[in-house]
Design a protein around this motif. Structure first.
Motif, mmCIF file in Angstrom:
data_model
loop_
_atom_site.group_PDB
_atom_site.id
_atom_site.type_symbol
_atom_site.label_atom_id
_atom_site.label_comp_id
_atom_site.label_asym_id
_atom_site.label_seq_id
_atom_site.Cartn_x
_atom_site.Cartn_y
_atom_site.Cartn_z
ATOM 1 N N ASN A 124 0.796 -1.229 0.000
ATOM 2 C CA ASN A 124 0.000 0.000 0.000
ATOM 3 C C ASN A 124 0.826 1.276 0.000
ATOM 4 N N SER B 1 -3.552 -7.029 0.738
ATOM 5 C CA SER B 1 -3.374 -5.593 0.567
ATOM 6 C C SER B 1 -3.934 -5.162 -0.771
ATOM 7 N N LYS B 2 -4.123 -3.868 -0.919
ATOM 8 C CA LYS B 2 -4.650 -3.338 -2.172
ATOM 9 C C LYS B 2 -3.562 -3.257 -3.239
ATOM 10 N N LYS B 3 -2.334 -2.950 -2.800
ATOM 11 C CA LYS B 3 -1.267 -2.676 -3.757
ATOM 12 C C LYS B 3 0.070 -3.173 -3.213
#
Length: 157
Positions: free
Chosen positions: A53, A81-83
């Motif tokens: 993230n 996680s998103k990224k």
């Protein structure tokens, strides 16, 4: 001895240490190990750190075959996680206590979430860095997972 080898010995994990003369001009540390040790590239794994993230110090570890490329979307998903993006090498060295090209998933200064590519389960033994360039440790994938509290995940294509 490195912290990685010391950990394997302390936990009485069956392992073999392989040493070779590292060439500083080598373009790929992992493929150099494959060539000089005469190993199958599917059984030699590299240790990569990635941050989550966009937080440079929020790190996780991916252990993938040396002939594969880390899929950052898969890595982010594995870490919930998103990224994900590759970690800054300087931070990776500080957090693990190892130099780039010799980062072992074992015996790092700080325990990080660790993910091992699912293909490791296809082999009785795999090799990972033993904590120095030119030094590999061969052990069972389940032992590696146990020592690092890792999960087996799809991380590369």
């Amino acid at each position: 001895m490195t912290p990685a080898i010391n950990l394997a010995k302390k936990k009485k994990v069956t392992h073999t240490v392989h040493q070779y003369e590292h060439d500083p001009r080598a373009e790929s540390y992992g493929l150099e190990a494959v060539t000089l040790l005469g190993q199958d590239p599917e059984k030699v794994f590299k240790t990569l750190l990635f941050c989550l993230n966009g937080e440079a110090k929020n790190l996780a570890v991916a252990v993938i075959p040396v002939d594969k490329k880390l899929n950052l979307k898969m890595a982010a998903k594995a870490a919930k996680s998103k990224k994900a993006e590759m970690a800054d090498p300087t931070i990776a060295q500080k957090v693990t206590g190892y130099v780039v090209g010799g980062i072992s998933p074992l015996g790092q200064k700080k325990a990080l979430p660790t993910f091992i590519h699912i293909s490791a389960k296809e082999h009785d033994q795999i090799c990972v860095s033993a904590g120095k360039r030119g030094l590999e440790i061969e052990l069972a994938p389940d032992d590696l997972a146990s020592l690092t509290r890792a999960q087996f995940m799809e991380l590369a294509v």
